[in-house]
Design a protein around this motif. Structure first.
Motif, short mmCIF file in Angstrom:
data_model
loop_
_atom_site.label_atom_id
_atom_site.label_comp_id
_atom_site.label_asym_id
_atom_site.label_seq_id
_atom_site.Cartn_x
_atom_site.Cartn_y
_atom_site.Cartn_z
N LEU A 1 57.69 -107.93 -120.41
CA LEU A 1 57.99 -107.32 -121.73
C LEU A 1 59.24 -108.21 -122.09
N GLN A 2 59.49 -108.00 -123.37
CA GLN A 2 60.52 -108.84 -124.19
C GLN A 2 61.35 -107.71 -124.88
N VAL A 3 62.82 -108.09 -124.99
CA VAL A 3 63.54 -107.01 -125.78
C VAL A 3 64.54 -108.01 -126.76
N ARG A 4 64.80 -107.65 -127.75
CA ARG A 4 65.45 -108.27 -128.79
C ARG A 4 66.34 -107.11 -129.32
N GLN A 5 67.80 -107.45 -129.49
CA GLN A 5 68.60 -106.53 -130.40
C GLN A 5 68.46 -107.46 -131.75
N VAL A 6 68.04 -106.78 -132.63
CA VAL A 6 67.86 -107.20 -134.15
C VAL A 6 69.19 -107.30 -134.82
N GLU A 7 69.38 -108.14 -135.80
CA GLU A 7 70.43 -108.29 -136.46
C GLU A 7 70.19 -107.01 -137.49
N ASP A 8 71.45 -106.78 -138.16
CA ASP A 8 71.73 -105.65 -139.17
C ASP A 8 71.06 -104.55 -138.87
N TYR A 9 71.07 -103.98 -137.70
CA TYR A 9 70.47 -102.74 -137.17
C TYR A 9 71.35 -101.45 -137.64
N PRO A 10 70.79 -100.55 -138.33
CA PRO A 10 71.69 -99.23 -138.69
C PRO A 10 72.26 -98.57 -137.60
N VAL A 11 73.56 -98.09 -137.94
CA VAL A 11 74.26 -97.49 -136.96
C VAL A 11 75.02 -96.22 -137.52
N ASP A 12 74.79 -95.25 -136.63
CA ASP A 12 75.45 -93.66 -137.00
C ASP A 12 76.46 -93.52 -135.85
N LEU A 13 77.80 -93.32 -136.49
CA LEU A 13 78.84 -92.97 -135.87
C LEU A 13 79.29 -91.63 -135.79
N TYR A 14 79.28 -90.93 -134.69
CA TYR A 14 79.80 -89.59 -135.16
C TYR A 14 81.19 -89.58 -134.21
N TYR A 15 82.23 -89.12 -135.16
CA TYR A 15 83.82 -89.23 -134.59
C TYR A 15 84.12 -87.92 -134.06
N LEU A 16 84.21 -87.38 -132.80
CA LEU A 16 84.55 -86.15 -132.13
C LEU A 16 85.92 -86.08 -131.59
N MET A 17 86.87 -85.44 -132.32
CA MET A 17 88.27 -85.53 -132.20
C MET A 17 88.61 -84.23 -131.51
N ASP A 18 89.74 -84.36 -130.57
CA ASP A 18 90.51 -83.32 -129.95
C ASP A 18 91.53 -82.79 -131.05
N LEU A 19 91.57 -81.44 -131.28
CA LEU A 19 92.57 -81.04 -132.44
C LEU A 19 93.56 -80.19 -131.64
N SER A 20 93.83 -80.16 -130.25
CA SER A 20 94.79 -79.59 -129.45
C SER A 20 96.23 -80.29 -129.97
N LEU A 21 97.21 -79.26 -129.90
CA LEU A 21 98.64 -79.57 -130.42
C LEU A 21 99.15 -80.99 -130.05
#
Length: 753
Positions: A115-135
């Motif tokens: 099997l072959q695998v290729r990481q294509v260029e310009d692939y879509p990215v979803d980034l979810y930022y999860l932040m600690d809001l403690s004091l």
């Protein structure tokens, strides 16, 4: 592809006498074949139908009657790899090829596919930022006010299709995790002098679904206010799991990389911590966001376990990044620079072996990953497959191979070839079998109580017994003492230990060597007193694995280049080397050089590993910085780019971890003054000249004094000798007057002549 069959000169297991049917024959060894021709072997024993295919043909079996199934692989779907990931067809992007294959597996017969695998260029990215809001995170909240703009700018260098989302968490709003007294319900910071106002504690709150509107992200971040919980650990794992499984509400796209960035300044609570608050129900791994997009089961279920968290992240193709608020761009590049295969629903009775061929074209047996890739690179993997046995239920099986974090996958369907095609034409109560047996694949399977090639004898009938046919050799016991001779053939006794078989009951499947009490180590089959090892194992008792993946060190070398892989374990040959992969070696010549790169990338973010994910993979040692080094370990030093000297020590801790103790900063001396250096050199030369001259003068003076002393001594000895010589007389002087010369009769003027 298929593995080669057993050559004719190797041990022929097929004729061991173990097989009493076509199916039994196929299970002995993948080189065995069965002859279903009815008139074959009339003058020989029944088991002679099981033999090597070539032997059967030599003995008169026609090729069309030979049952000899083989393993094979066929491609069902093979869509070409894509080159780019953007555009309207992004959901049709293909990064793995082929996509579907079918395997026909005969037990013990290995086949393979690639099997072959290729990481294509310009692939879509979803980034979810999860932040600690403690004091304790109030300062970081100020830091990320414009984070969305920065992230979009940096990620725009890698993809034109980037989306951001935002969520926050604190901890379970219940004792003992949060302040629950009435005065703290609306403001947990009540009476807290350092920070007077904060919002009520909460488990997880989904604030902004994934969107390409960067300004929305910045706006939502600016609205956030910190909260306050009681204990140090946070409820971050609750939040991670909800962000992973609530696919629709978060907005994860199927055709995109999923990055979940988790920021906190303390450790998270784990499973069973919830029991401190009376929560005994384990986490169910499901989505529990209410209409306000808040985690509704926060005070009903325990925290999730690490195993559950890992399962859900993998199931939803999510990369979890534990990070501070910087360097997402570099981290994402590191993620994209690696391809690693995982197997889902792996059947227990199937062996898989991987060989990776990365960008340098060198096959790497035992590896299923490639690193240091550039986006757009194509890598390939060869996968060897072998069925150890036939499933008891006889059903087909499936499993999946996919790169970590990819939506793309290879679906593998497995069909086991455990039955003979001639069995489909079996004749019950066949006249060939005296009407008291089933004729199948050329032989009779007699009803209970009947024996013989044609079921012509009954058990206990001794009228036609020829005892010689039941002896392996003259003088040997009938049926090896483990059976009875009936109808000219041995009927072997049953044994509680296993099966006794063979023409003379000379074989069994339980008298082989054991390892730790397990027959053939559990990695082979006992055949007539000898272990026949499964693929991947060798040795008298099959306890030696030929798999080398466990010997590959983190740097990709076999046993770190300091030993040999023997039976799946490293045997270190370099003096002083130890560890599972001989990776520890404080006294090795290359120890300081190897650890230097870790010091550079971990402490100063410099060196060869600075912008490469291999720093975290290779440099797992504990590093401690000090002002002064103690000479209690191997001392290493090197010169930095700015001509300073960095020193550190390398030792192995009792826990098994390597300990690197380094100076907090390199030692740097001031640059020397050229004029002063010149003066020192000239002065040193003059001083040396004066000293040499003084030494020469002193030597001459001492020499002169010695010579003068010898002269004086010689002079004194000369005076003494003249005064004491008896032959020596003092000379006498006589003076004459002029009148005294007159006696000679002549007179001279002015003197005597």
């Amino acid at each position: 592809g298929r593995t080669k069959m057993c050559p004719l000169l190797c041990l022929n297991l097929c004729t061991s006498g173990r097989a009493t049917s076509c199916e039994d024959c196929l299970m002995i060894h993948p080189s065995c074949a069965w002859c279903a021709q009815e008139d074959f072997g009339r003058s020989t024993s029944l088991t002679s139908r099981c033999d090597l295919s070539l032997n059967l043909q030599k003995r008169g079996c026609e090729a069309r009657f030979i049952e000899f199934p083989t393993s094979s692989a066929s491609i069902l779907q093979n869509t070409p790899l894509s080159s780019k990931g953007s555009g309207s067809a992004q959901y049709d992007v293909v990064q793995i090829m082929p996509q579907k294959i079918s395997l026909n597996l005969r037990p013990g017969d290995q086949t393979w596919f690639s099997l072959q695998v290729r990481q294509v260029e310009d692939y879509p990215v979803d980034l979810y930022y999860l932040m600690d809001l403690s004091l304790s995170m109030k300062d970081d909240l100020v830091t990320i006010l414009n984070l969305g703009t920065k992230l979009a700018h940096e990620m725009g260098k890698l993809t034109s299709n980037f989306r951001l989302g935002f969520g926050s968490f604190v901890d379970k709003n219940m004792s003992p995790f949060s302040y629950t007294a009435p005065k703290y319900q609306e403001n947990p910071c009540n009476e807290y002098k350092l920070f007077q106002r904060c919002v009520p504690s909460f488990g997880f709150r989904h604030i902004l679904p994934l969107t390409d509107k960067v300004d929305r992200f910045n706006e939502e971040v600016q609205k956030q206010v910190v909260s306050r919980n009681r204990d140090a650990p946070e409820g971050g794992f609750d939040a991670i799991l909800q962000a992973a499984v609530c696919q629709e509400k978060i907005g994860w796209r199927k055709g995109a990389y999923h990055l979940l960035v988790f920021t906190t300044d303390d450790v998270p609570h784990l499973a069973l911590d919830g029991r401190l608050g009376g929560l005994v129900q384990p986490h169910d791994g499901q989505c529990h966001l209410d209409e306000r997009n808040e985690y509704s089961a926060s005070t009903k279920m325990d925290y999730p376990s690490l195993a559950l968290l890992g399962e859900k992240l993998a199931e939803n193709n999510i990369f979890l990044i534990f990070a501070v608020t910087k360097r997402f761009y570099v981290i994402y590049k590191n993620i994209r620079s690696k391809v690693e295969l995982t197997v889902s629903d792996h059947p227990e009775d199937i062996n898989l072996s991987f060989t990776a061929t990365c960008q340098d074209g060198t096959p790497l047996p035992g590896l299923r990953r490639c690193a240091d890739l550039k986006i757009g690179d194509t890598v390939s993997f060869n996968v060897s497959v072998e069925a150890r046995s036939c499933p008891s239920h006889g059903a087909d099986q499936t499993f999946t191979i996919k790169p970590v974090g990819f939506k793309d996958r290879l679906e593998v369907a497995v069909h086991h070839k455990c039955d003979c095609s001639c069995s489909s034409t079996a004749q019950i109560n066949s006249s060939t079998c005296s009407s008291i047996g089933t004729h199948t694949c050329g032989i009779c399977h007699c009803e209970p109580g009947h024996l013989g090639a044609r079921c012509e004898c009954q058990e206990g009938d001794s009228s036609s017994v020829q005892l010689g046919d039941c002896r392996e050799a003259e003088g040997k016991q009938l049926c090896s003492g483990r059976g009875e001779c009936s109808c000219n053939q041995c009927v072997c006794y049953e044994s509680e230990f296993g099966k006794i078989y063979g023409s003379f009951c000379e074989c069994d499947d339980f008298s082989c060597t054991r390892h730790k009490g397990v027959l053939c180590s559990g990695h082979g089959e006992c055949d007539c007193g000898e272990c026949k090892c499964h693929a991947g194992f060798i040795g008298d008792n099959c306890n030696c694995s030929t798999e080398t993946s466990s010997c590959i060190s983190d740097d990709g070398n076999m046993c770190s280049g300091r030993g040999n892989c023997v039976c799946g374990h490293c045997q270190c040959t370099e003096p002083g080397a130890f560890g599972d992969t001989c990776e520890k070696c404080p006294t090795c010549p290359d120890a300081c050089g190897t650890k230097r790169e870790c010091i550079e990338c971990r402490l100063f973010n410099s060196g060869r590993l600075a912008d490469n994910q291999t720093c975290q993979r290779l440099c797992k040692d504990k590093i401690v910085t000090v002002e002064n080094l103690e000479p209690d370990a191997v001392l290493c030093l090197y010169k930095t780019d700015n001509d300073c000297v960095m020193k550190f020590t390398y030792s192995e801790h009792a826990s098994g971890l390597s300990l690197l103790t380094a100076l907090a900063e390199p030692e740097c001396g001031g640059a020397p003054d050229a004029f002063m250096v010149l003066l020192v050199v000239v002065g040193s030369i003059l001083l040396i000249g004066i000293v040499l001259l003084a030494i020469w003068k002193l030597v001459i003076t001492i020499h002169d004094h010695q010579e003068f002393a010898r002269f004086q001594s010689a002079r004194s000895r000369a005076r003494y000798e003249m005064a004491s010589n008896p032959l020596y007389k003092q000379p006498v002087s006589t003076h004459f007057l002029e009148s005294d010369f007159s006696m000679f009769g002549k007179s001279y003027n002015g003197g005597v002549h």
